[in-house]
Motif scaffolding. Structure first.
Motif, PDB file in Angstrom:
ATOM      1  N   ASP A  29      -3.738  33.730  27.119  1.00 37.31           N
ATOM      2  CA  ASP A  29      -4.581  33.915  28.301  1.00 37.31           C
ATOM      3  C   ASP A  29      -6.025  34.012  27.830  1.00 37.31           C
ATOM      4  O   ASP A  29      -6.444  35.035  27.281  1.00 37.31           O
ATOM      5  CB  ASP A  29      -4.155  35.182  29.045  1.00 37.31           C
ATOM      6  CG  ASP A  29      -4.966  35.417  30.312  1.00 37.31           C
ATOM      7  OD1 ASP A  29      -5.575  34.457  30.814  1.00 37.31           O
ATOM      8  OD2 ASP A  29      -4.969  36.573  30.787  1.00 37.31           O
TER       9      ASP A  29
ATOM     10  N   CYS B  96      -9.430  36.668  29.006  1.00 41.47           N
ATOM     11  CA  CYS B  96      -8.460  37.544  29.677  1.00 41.47           C
ATOM     12  C   CYS B  96      -9.096  38.755  30.328  1.00 41.47           C
ATOM     13  O   CYS B  96      -8.444  39.445  31.128  1.00 41.47           O
ATOM     14  CB  CYS B  96      -7.387  38.002  28.690  1.00 41.47           C
ATOM     15  SG  CYS B  96      -8.009  39.070  27.365  1.00 41.47           S
TER      16      CYS B  96
ATOM     17  N   GLY C 288      -7.216  42.196  31.176  1.00 40.68           N
ATOM     18  CA  GLY C 288      -5.799  41.948  30.974  1.00 40.68           C
ATOM     19  C   GLY C 288      -4.885  42.038  32.186  1.00 40.68           C
ATOM     20  O   GLY C 288      -3.660  42.002  32.033  1.00 40.68           O
TER      21      GLY C 288
ATOM     22  N   THR D 251      -2.877  38.902  32.161  1.00 35.72           N
ATOM     23  CA  THR D 251      -2.168  38.740  30.887  1.00 35.72           C
ATOM     24  C   THR D 251      -0.806  39.416  30.910  1.00 35.72           C
ATOM     25  O   THR D 251       0.207  38.824  30.509  1.00 35.72           O
ATOM     26  CB  THR D 251      -3.014  39.329  29.734  1.00 35.72           C
ATOM     27  OG1 THR D 251      -4.375  38.922  29.872  1.00 35.72           O
ATOM     28  CG2 THR D 251      -2.477  38.885  28.397  1.00 35.72           C
TER      29      THR D 251
ATOM     30  N   VAL E  61       2.742  37.220  24.144  1.00 35.72           N
ATOM     31  CA  VAL E  61       1.582  36.890  24.974  1.00 35.72           C
ATOM     32  C   VAL E  61       0.340  37.455  24.298  1.00 35.72           C
ATOM     33  O   VAL E  61       0.316  38.636  23.916  1.00 35.72           O
ATOM     34  CB  VAL E  61       1.702  37.480  26.389  1.00 35.72           C
ATOM     35  CG1 VAL E  61       0.468  37.143  27.227  1.00 35.72           C
ATOM     36  CG2 VAL E  61       2.967  36.988  27.084  1.00 35.72           C
TER      37      VAL E  61
ATOM     38  N   GLY F 190      -3.818  37.821  24.841  1.00 32.71           N
ATOM     39  CA  GLY F 190      -5.029  37.673  25.632  1.00 32.71           C
ATOM     40  C   GLY F 190      -6.220  37.585  24.707  1.00 32.71           C
ATOM     41  O   GLY F 190      -6.359  38.400  23.780  1.00 32.71           O
TER      42      GLY F 190
ATOM     43  N   SER G 168       0.419  48.129  28.633  1.00 31.35           N
ATOM     44  CA  SER G 168       0.859  46.765  28.361  1.00 31.35           C
ATOM     45  C   SER G 168       2.264  46.756  27.776  1.00 31.35           C
ATOM     46  O   SER G 168       2.628  47.641  26.994  1.00 31.35           O
ATOM     47  CB  SER G 168      -0.089  46.082  27.370  1.00 31.35           C
ATOM     48  OG  SER G 168      -1.371  45.907  27.931  1.00 31.35           O
TER      49      SER G 168
ATOM     50  N   VAL H  51       2.720  42.079  24.386  1.00 29.23           N
ATOM     51  CA  VAL H  51       1.355  41.662  24.741  1.00 29.23           C
ATOM     52  C   VAL H  51       0.360  42.242  23.745  1.00 29.23           C
ATOM     53  O   VAL H  51       0.409  43.440  23.426  1.00 29.23           O
ATOM     54  CB  VAL H  51       0.990  42.123  26.169  1.00 29.23           C
ATOM     55  CG1 VAL H  51      -0.474  41.820  26.479  1.00 29.23           C
ATOM     56  CG2 VAL H  51       1.892  41.446  27.189  1.00 29.23           C
TER      57      VAL H  51
ATOM     58  N   TYR I 182      -3.979  41.522  22.042  1.00 27.74           N
ATOM     59  CA  TYR I 182      -5.293  40.975  22.377  1.00 27.74           C
ATOM     60  C   TYR I 182      -6.062  40.614  21.118  1.00 27.74           C
ATOM     61  O   TYR I 182      -5.932  41.281  20.073  1.00 27.74           O
ATOM     62  CB  TYR I 182      -6.087  41.981  23.219  1.00 27.74           C
ATOM     63  CG  TYR I 182      -5.417  42.285  24.543  1.00 27.74           C
ATOM     64  CD1 TYR I 182      -5.599  41.446  25.636  1.00 27.74           C
ATOM     65  CD2 TYR I 182      -4.573  43.388  24.681  1.00 27.74           C
ATOM     66  CE1 TYR I 182      -4.964  41.707  26.851  1.00 27.74           C
ATOM     67  CE2 TYR I 182      -3.936  43.662  25.883  1.00 27.74           C
ATOM     68  CZ  TYR I 182      -4.141  42.808  26.967  1.00 27.74           C
ATOM     69  OH  TYR I 182      -3.506  43.066  28.156  1.00 27.74           O
TER      70      TYR I 182
END
Length: 270
Positions: free
Chosen positions: A46, A49, A52, A55, A65, A67, A83, A87, A89
């Motif tokens: 994503d 993002c 989020g 995301t 996943v 972001g 999250s 997930v 970042y």
């Protein structure tokens, strides 16, 4: 990244508080992907993002996943959000993603691609996508509508005042129409399997203060706030007062239906 915005901590905090994630659009993306490969996918990215919200809605469909965003403040807000364990970042420009060529099942950007170096971003998305992978770009027009009893028309006249007051502060990189930006990006995408959708009306129930907060996250409002914080506050207060008066209520916690007009396009890499 062609334009860097939304990087202040205060702006990132209100972004987390007020921006909404379009779950129905996530469902459409997954349905589009499953037409050709109906299974659990490995990696979704994503891009841009923010904090989020979108995301995390990808997490049930992918093993992993990620972001990505250029803004450290936005990513800090994302990490304060709850999250799922799959997930994570990463901080990076939209046009320089930290993934191997052909590694990614889905590249998406939710209300962000209009800020990118669009040509370079599309090239980078093509690089990281696997054959059969999906590119999904979505955004919405600024003219959100309110629905409340039999005064919806009055409310939307007041909302138009809000949007008109902010129009002079629109970033010139966006030109006159965000929809045209996405349409041009769609036309420049060479993938033969692609689809364009120019209006999907989604309604979300929010307190009136939540609607005001959403508009205050817009870049045009933030530019006004930087230039003249007193005028920005006066404008928000004036619009809020007019809306409350038209609704014949006193509390900004009164709930209204906010109609957001999304447009989006999907494309599958050959």
């Amino acid at each position: 990244m062609a334009v860097r915005l939304f990087e202040g901590k205060d702006h990132a905090a209100v972004y987390l508080q007020y921006r909404v994630a379009p779950q129905k659009l996530i469902n459409r993306i997954i349905s589009y992907m499953e037409k050709k490969t109906p299974k659990q996918f490995n990696l979704a990215v994503d891009v841009g993002c923010g904090s989020g919200q979108g995301t995390i809605h990808l997490s049930p469909y992918f093993t992993k996943v990620v972001g990505t965003d250029i803004s450290a403040a936005q990513l800090e807000m994302a990490q304060t959000n709850s999250s799922p364990p799959n997930v994570s970042y990463r901080q990076c420009p939209a046009e320089e993603q930290p993934f191997a060529s052909g590694e990614v099942d889905l590249v998406t950007a939710m209300t962000a691609a209009h800020w990118f170096d669009r040509k370079r971003f599309l090239q980078e998305a093509d690089r990281v996508l696997r054959p059969g992978g999906c590119l999904a770009l979505l955004s919405y027009t600024m003219d959100m509508e309110l629905e409340y009893g039999d005064v919806s028309s009055k409310l939307n006249d007041i909302c138009k005042e809000f949007y008109t007051a902010l129009l002079p502060f629109r970033n010139p990189y966006l030109g006159s129409s965000s929809l045209k930006i996405y349409s041009d990006m769609f036309d420049s995408c060479s993938y033969p399997d692609k689809e364009w959708n120019d209006c999907l009306r989604l309604s979300k129930t929010l307190p009136l203060s939540g609607y005001i907060g959403m508009v205050e996250t817009f870049s045009s409002y933030q530019i006004l706030k930087q230039k003249d914080p007193i005028e920005a506050e006066r404008l928000s207060n004036d619009i809020r007062s007019k809306l409350l008066s038209a609704m014949q209520v006193s509390s900004p916690d009164t709930e209204v239906s906010v109609v957001i007009k999304y447009f989006y396009w999907l494309a599958r890499k050959p």
